[in-house]
Write an enzyme that holds these catalytic residues in place. Structure first.
Site, short mmCIF file in Angstrom:
data_model
loop_
_atom_site.label_atom_id
_atom_site.label_comp_id
_atom_site.label_asym_id
_atom_site.label_seq_id
_atom_site.Cartn_x
_atom_site.Cartn_y
_atom_site.Cartn_z
N GLU A 1 10.13 1.49 10.74
CA GLU A 1 11.02 2.45 10.38
C GLU A 1 10.44 3.87 10.57
O GLU A 1 9.34 4.18 9.45
CB GLU A 1 11.69 2.23 8.92
CG GLU A 1 12.50 0.92 8.72
CD GLU A 1 13.59 0.79 9.73
OE1 GLU A 1 14.04 1.84 10.26
OE2 GLU A 1 14.08 -0.25 9.86
N SER B 1 5.65 8.10 9.54
CA SER B 1 5.92 8.70 10.79
C SER B 1 5.71 7.75 12.09
O SER B 1 5.06 6.89 12.16
CB SER B 1 4.66 9.75 11.00
OG SER B 1 3.44 9.14 11.08
N CYS C 1 14.05 11.35 6.23
CA CYS C 1 13.99 10.75 7.46
C CYS C 1 15.35 11.20 8.00
O CYS C 1 15.48 11.39 9.37
CB CYS C 1 13.65 9.37 7.78
SG CYS C 1 14.53 8.29 6.75
N LYS D 1 0.96 -1.32 0.01
CA LYS D 1 -0.05 -0.06 0.03
C LYS D 1 0.87 1.31 -0.29
O LYS D 1 1.45 1.71 1.02
CB LYS D 1 -1.03 -0.21 1.47
CG LYS D 1 -2.06 0.58 1.28
CD LYS D 1 -2.08 2.27 1.15
CE LYS D 1 -1.50 2.98 2.28
NZ LYS D 1 -1.24 4.45 1.89
N GLU E 1 10.43 16.50 14.60
CA GLU E 1 10.76 16.47 13.25
C GLU E 1 9.92 17.41 12.64
O GLU E 1 8.51 17.28 12.81
CB GLU E 1 10.50 15.00 12.80
CG GLU E 1 10.87 14.68 11.19
CD GLU E 1 10.58 13.29 10.78
OE1 GLU E 1 9.30 12.87 11.08
OE2 GLU E 1 11.31 12.71 10.22
#
Ligand code: NAD
Length: 502
Positions: free
Chosen positions: A256, A235, A290, A181, A391
């Site tokens: 991750e 996220s 990231c 997906k 972040e």
């Protein structure tokens, strides 16, 4: 033109080797973030029923794919790597159109998928297990890698071909079948990747694509009882939900997630080199990596000089449509992401950080139809400020100062993430101490926080990940499960560990 497209670029799901619309008939639009008048295509807005079809197709295909010898599976990956090379320019253009990063970088994204294809193709003739002596006579012992089964994959938009390749290629060479997906902003690059696999000879049903939004199409994949493992990149917020759902069903789950990556500049750093690294690390991919360098920790002795150099070079960066030659920084991926950047600029100002450059959306002719934000630098940032902790995922970098190596390591480690870190120094002792003491999955010496290679482990500690790694042999560990095999050729019952007391 790939089979999944019609002339109007109306794309379909790939289920069991057939291109099919969502059962509901619903679709969503994929637009160019550099020019919202450019419709890249429409894609199925899938739901649980479509996920169910795809999982069934993957389950069926697993029965034959797991029995296909690994070197034969690998040959398909190798051919896919070659085809990707032939199609690199076309796929890079598609990628820049759908997510904005500049062509040089999208070519690199396709290259990363090629590297992964060739690396994992090599694993088809390895996939090593162990042989080991048995404690009993006339008995043989070994461990072998078994495929896990049907793997569900959920991917983000910032590396729309590379990240799917990090998941699909190791899973496939290990004998698993997959349902992927992709992120709703970048389904086309996943289509291009899977289409290439099909053209390379991947049998129907071995890799399936279901497009759509997270709660509607992603969550059912995680929840589906016949999905044996989940690999998620995105996220930390969504990763936490994915991990909790997978845990409730005892499903292996690789997460991750985000980062807040620090570059440390010691007083003996080569500043010219560090400037190049800082620009690339902070503003490459418009800061939407990231591993982006989102904090630069400056030794007090060089802080003033470096800051002036960085501002001057940042203001010269050319921001625009990534398809245009000479553009160095593309748009942000969508309206939500640029809103987030703007929000963090306001937060940083409210907390007392100094805005040195940028801090605003770019308007004007070249920028009017896209999500462009000026590369932004804050100085005077304290380690506890939100701009130093959270972040942003945009072209924003925070400058902090320190007086000693120990203080720098403390600041670098004083966050909830642990993905990438870097140190610029000419002192080999400090470099080795940093490699040991920085709490992160990745440390660079004299290079920025970005630039991973596919044959090394990729991932992080703390809230960046849950202990798994992509790339390298860590990927094989996730996509296989160990089986211990004992062969007793003594022709009698031998009982391990039995103590008769004689
Ligand atoms: P995101 O978490 O919003 O979305 C990631 C994927 O999860 C998308 O496919 C999305 O549709 C899906 N999703 C959303 N809600 C879901 C739900 N409830 N259930 C299941 N799936 C759901 O992340 P993003 O905005 O696409 O990507 C940016 C984030 O990804 C950043 O935090 C970045 O650091 C991280 N990232 C991490 C790595 C890494 O390897 N550590 C690499 C790239 C990006």
């Amino acid at each position: 033109m790939p089979d999944g497209k019609t002339k109007k670029a109306q794309h379909k799901n790939l289920i069991g080797g057939r291109w099919v619309a969502a059962r509901s008939g619903k679709s969503f639009e994929n637009r160019n973030p550099a020019d919202s008048s450019d419709l890249v295509g429409t894609f199925p807005a899938s739901a649980a029923e479509d996920v169910k079809d795809a999982v069934e197709a993957a389950r069926l295909a697993f029965q034959t794919w797991r029995l296909t010898p690994a070197p034969k599976r690998a040959e398909i990956l190798y051919r896919a790597g070659e085809l990707l090379g032939q199609r690199k320019e076309e796929y890079a253009q598609d990628m820049t159109r759908e997510m904005g990063k500049v062509l040089e970088e999208t070519r690199g994204d396709v290259q990363e998928a090629m590297d992964t294809a060739f690396y994992m193709a090599g694993e088809g003739r390895r996939l090593f297990g162990q042989t080991t002596p048995s404690e009993l006579q006339n008995k043989f012992a070994m461990s072998v890698r078994m495929p896990v089964g049907v793997c569900g994959m959920i991917t983000p938009w910032n590396f729309p071909m590379a990240i799917p390749s990090w998941k699909l290629f190791p899973a496939l060479v290990c004998g698993n079948t997959c349902v992927i997906k992709p992120a709703e902003d970048t389904p086309l690059s996943t289509y291009n990747l899977v289409q290439t696999l099909m053209d390379a000879g991947l049998p129907p049903g071995v890799a399936n694509i279901v497009t759509g939004f997270g709660p509607e199409a992603g969550a059912p994949l995680v929840e589906h009882p016949d999905v044996d493992a989940i690999s998620f990149t995105g996220s930390s917020e969504v990763g936490r939900m994915v991990g909790q759902t997978a845990a409730a069903n005892f499903k292996p789950c690789s997460l991750e997630m985000g980062g807040k990556n620090a570059m440390i500049l010691m007083d003996d750093a080569n500043l010219e080199l560090a400037i190049e690294g800082a620009l690339w690390g902070a503003f490459g991919t418009t800061g939407q990596r990231c591993t982006a360098t989102s904090r630069i920790l400056l030794h007090k002795k060089i802080a003033k000089q470096f800051t002036a150099m960085l501002v001057e070079r940042t203001e010269r960066l050319r921001v625009g449509n990534g398809l245009v030659k000479g553009v160095q920084v593309g748009p942000q991926v969508n309206a939500q992401q640029i809103d987030t950047t703007e929000r963090y600029v306001a937060i940083a100002l409210a907390e007392g950080a100094n805005l040195l450059t940028g801090g605003k959306r770019l308007k004007g002719r070249a920028h009017s139809n896209g999500h462009f934000f000026a590369p932004t630098i804050f100085s005077g940032v304290k380690p506890s400020m939100r701009i130093a902790q959270e972040e942003v995922f945009g072209p924003v970098v925070a400058l902090l100062q320190f007086s000693s190596f120990e203080e720098a390591i403390g600041i670098a480690n004083g966050i909830s993430y642990g993905l990438s870190t870097s140190i610029y120094t000419r002192d080999v002792n400090r470099a080795y101490r940093a490699m040991r003491d920085l709490e992160a999955g990745i440390t660079y010496v004299n290079a920025p926080t970005i630039g991973a290679e596919v044959h090394l482990p990729f991932g992080g500690v703390k809230q960046t990940g849950n202990g798994h790694r992509e790339g390298g042999t860590g990927a094989l560990d996730f996509y296989t499960t160990w089986k211990a095999v004992y062969v007793d050729y003594s022709d009698k019952l031998q009982r391990a560990q039995i103590d008769t007391g004689e």
